[in-house]
Scaffold this motif. Structure first.
Motif, PDB file in Angstrom:
ATOM      1  N   ARG A 177     -39.709 -12.373  45.549  1.00  0.00           N
ATOM      2  CA  ARG A 177     -38.199 -12.057  44.980  1.00  0.00           C
ATOM      3  C   ARG A 177     -38.306 -11.159  43.684  1.00  0.00           C
ATOM      4  O   ARG A 177     -39.435 -11.651  42.915  1.00  0.00           O
ATOM      5  N   SER A 178     -37.526 -10.310  43.423  1.00  0.00           N
ATOM      6  CA  SER A 178     -37.704  -9.765  42.189  1.00  0.00           C
ATOM      7  C   SER A 178     -37.492 -10.618  41.013  1.00  0.00           C
ATOM      8  O   SER A 178     -37.894 -10.330  39.780  1.00  0.00           O
ATOM      9  N   TYR A 187     -44.842   0.309  40.643  1.00  0.00           N
ATOM     10  CA  TYR A 187     -43.638   0.847  41.184  1.00  0.00           C
ATOM     11  C   TYR A 187     -42.809   1.398  40.077  1.00  0.00           C
ATOM     12  O   TYR A 187     -43.036   1.038  39.029  1.00  0.00           O
ATOM     13  N   SER A 188     -41.701   2.009  40.461  1.00  0.00           N
ATOM     14  CA  SER A 188     -40.837   2.580  39.578  1.00  0.00           C
ATOM     15  C   SER A 188     -39.316   2.217  39.702  1.00  0.00           C
ATOM     16  O   SER A 188     -38.673   2.536  38.805  1.00  0.00           O
ATOM     17  N   THR A 226     -42.226  -6.333  33.371  1.00  0.00           N
ATOM     18  CA  THR A 226     -42.101  -5.694  32.114  1.00  0.00           C
ATOM     19  C   THR A 226     -43.002  -4.082  32.290  1.00  0.00           C
ATOM     20  O   THR A 226     -42.465  -3.426  31.955  1.00  0.00           O
ATOM     21  N   VAL A 227     -44.088  -4.389  32.859  1.00  0.00           N
ATOM     22  CA  VAL A 227     -44.788  -2.970  33.109  1.00  0.00           C
ATOM     23  C   VAL A 227     -44.629  -2.560  34.586  1.00  0.00           C
ATOM     24  O   VAL A 227     -45.471  -1.570  34.850  1.00  0.00           O
ATOM     25  N   LYS A 228     -43.901  -3.217  35.328  1.00  0.00           N
ATOM     26  CA  LYS A 228     -43.664  -2.637  36.847  1.00  0.00           C
ATOM     27  C   LYS A 228     -44.980  -2.626  37.645  1.00  0.00           C
ATOM     28  O   LYS A 228     -45.187  -1.699  38.022  1.00  0.00           O
TER      29      LYS A 228
END
Lengths: 115, 112
Positions: free
Chosen positions: B51-52, B25-26, B69-71
């Protein structure tokens, strides 16, 4: 039934004709969404209704597309002067509007084929 | 613009093995990340969300991992069964936008 109901399940139309797709959300759900899914693709957001608020129409691809939601329940998606690129499955979803969740309940979709 | 995408379009696994479906994801502003399962001819069905501010969440036979960290987001299915055969979509939810943005999807095929 207890789920989101959509009709028709299949619609074949000729290019240039208008079509109407109907969605009956789950009773008590205040939020209603329309998505479009082309063959083998992900879901593309079209429009969002929440209670009596103005709908978020930011995903509608052109002015040929419109939707309304009457009485806070049933919604109709209308496509005017259909084009072949409108062929897709149109999915409706509803949810209880709770902050911070993305749990939507989807119907089985209306498959539109434009000849 | 912001987007959600998947690494692998098709994943084949043997019945009983574990499956791992990945997603990149971005949009760092998303509040929740969600996995949906779509069987042929049906609408997507919610599986699990995270949840994020979390990095792992477990459900029944499924685990979702989030690496901010790396999405990267992944869905792990334990002891994969024939009934798990479907297309799996990752999606991101922005509470402020009340909008669910879907990735392209991964086809999971379970071989007997």
């Amino acid at each position: 039934g207890a789920g989101v109901s959509q009709s028709p399940s299949n619609k074949v139309t000729e290019k240039g004709k208008d079509v109407e797709l109907r969605c009956d959300p789950i009773s008590g759900h205040t939020a209603l969404y329309w998505y479009r899914q082309s063959l083998g693709q992900g879901l593309e957001f079209l429009i969002y209704f929440q209670g009596n608020s103005a709908p978020d129409k930011s995903g509608l691809p052109s002015d040929r597309f419109s939707a309304e939601r009457t009485g806070g329940s049933v919604s109709t998606l209308t496509i005017q002067r259909t084009q072949q690129e409108d062929s897709a499955v149109y999915l409706c979803a509803s949810s209880l509007r709770r902050e911070g969740t993305g749990e939507l309940f989807f119907g089985e979709g209306s498959r539109l084929t434009v000849l | 613009g912001e987007s959600v995408g998947l690494h692998l379009p098709t994943l084949s696994v043997q019945e009983g093995d574990n499956s791992i479906i990945n997603c990149a994801y971005s949009n760092s502003a998303s509040d929740y990340f969600i996995w949906y399962k779509q069987e042929s001819g049906k609408g997507p069905q919610f599986i699990i969300d995270i949840r994020s501010n979390m990095d792992k969440r477990q459900g029944q036979r499924v685990t979702v991992l989030l690496n901010k960290t790396v999405k990267h987001l992944s869905l792990q299915i334990a002891a994969t069964q024939p009934g798990d055969s479907a297309v799996y979509f990752c999606a991101e939810w922005e509470g402020g936008e009340n909008k669910l943005t879907f990735g392209t999807g991964t086809q999971l095929k379970v071989e007997l």
